[in-house]
Motif scaffolding. Structure first.
Motif, PDB file in Angstrom:
ATOM      1  N   PHE A  79       0.798  -1.225   0.000  1.00 30.93           N
ATOM      2  CA  PHE A  79       0.000   0.000   0.000  1.00 30.93           C
ATOM      3  C   PHE A  79       0.833   1.278   0.000  1.00 30.93           C
ATOM      4  O   PHE A  79       0.340   2.339   0.389  1.00 30.93           O
ATOM      5  CB  PHE A  79      -0.960  -0.007   1.192  1.00 30.93           C
ATOM      6  N   ASP A  80       2.075   1.221  -0.442  1.00 33.57           N
ATOM      7  CA  ASP A  80       2.914   2.418  -0.487  1.00 33.57           C
ATOM      8  C   ASP A  80       2.332   3.510  -1.377  1.00 33.57           C
ATOM      9  O   ASP A  80       2.617   4.690  -1.188  1.00 33.57           O
ATOM     10  CB  ASP A  80       4.334   2.082  -0.953  1.00 33.57           C
ATOM     11  N   SER A  81       1.512   3.141  -2.339  1.00 35.28           N
ATOM     12  CA  SER A  81       0.923   4.136  -3.246  1.00 35.28           C
ATOM     13  C   SER A  81      -0.256   4.883  -2.615  1.00 35.28           C
ATOM     14  O   SER A  81      -0.751   5.855  -3.177  1.00 35.28           O
ATOM     15  CB  SER A  81       0.471   3.467  -4.545  1.00 35.28           C
ATOM     16  N   VAL A  83      -2.425   5.203   4.176  1.00 37.40           N
ATOM     17  CA  VAL A  83      -2.137   3.854   4.676  1.00 37.40           C
ATOM     18  C   VAL A  83      -0.645   3.716   4.935  1.00 37.40           C
ATOM     19  O   VAL A  83      -0.227   3.152   5.954  1.00 37.40           O
ATOM     20  CB  VAL A  83      -2.632   2.767   3.692  1.00 37.40           C
ATOM     21  N   ARG A  84       0.166   4.238   4.043  1.00 34.76           N
ATOM     22  CA  ARG A  84       1.626   4.163   4.209  1.00 34.76           C
ATOM     23  C   ARG A  84       2.068   4.835   5.513  1.00 34.76           C
ATOM     24  O   ARG A  84       2.831   4.261   6.293  1.00 34.76           O
ATOM     25  CB  ARG A  84       2.315   4.813   3.013  1.00 34.76           C
ATOM     26  N   SER A  85       1.565   6.050   5.758  1.00 39.65           N
ATOM     27  CA  SER A  85       1.976   6.755   6.976  1.00 39.65           C
ATOM     28  C   SER A  85       1.422   6.078   8.229  1.00 39.65           C
ATOM     29  O   SER A  85       2.095   6.022   9.265  1.00 39.65           O
ATOM     30  CB  SER A  85       1.568   8.225   6.924  1.00 39.65           C
TER      31      SER A  85
END
Length: 108
Positions: free
Chosen positions: A58-60, A64-66
């Motif tokens: 889910f880096d994009s 979610v990434r944070s």
């Protein structure tokens, strides 16, 4: 157009996720006390976590990434400051107990 409000699912949605934790950097001062009766006590004087790299499927998705980054950092901080000292102490106490029992068996 009518508003649907909050919609709940009847079944959980399972989403596969790859998670990679790397680049773990620690820096800190450890207080270590060793006692033959009381075992080993280990304490970090300050937060030892300098940085950690978290990458996932889910880096994009920035939110979610944070969130994953924050949660994993918080979990690692808790591990080093709370859980690890307890684990080390319990293991040392168990080893002292095992050694005492072994000595008592040898005396019999």
């Amino acid at each position: 157009m009518p508003s649907l409000g909050v919609v709940a699912a009847a079944q959980p949605l399972v989403v596969p996720m790859l998670l990679r934790i790397s680049g773990l950097k620690l820096h800190g001062i450890i207080v270590l006390a060793v006692s033959k009766q009381d075992g080993i006590t280990l304490v970090f004087r300050s937060d030892p976590l300098v940085s950690v790299e978290v990458h996932s499927t889910f880096d994009s998705v920035p939110s979610v990434r944070s969130m994953l980054q924050r949660e994993i950092e918080a979990t690692l901080r808790s591990l080093f400051q709370e859980d690890l000292p307890v684990i080390v102490h319990d293991m040392s106490v168990n080893e002292i107990r095992r050694a005492r029992e072994l000595k008592e068996k040898e005396r019999r």
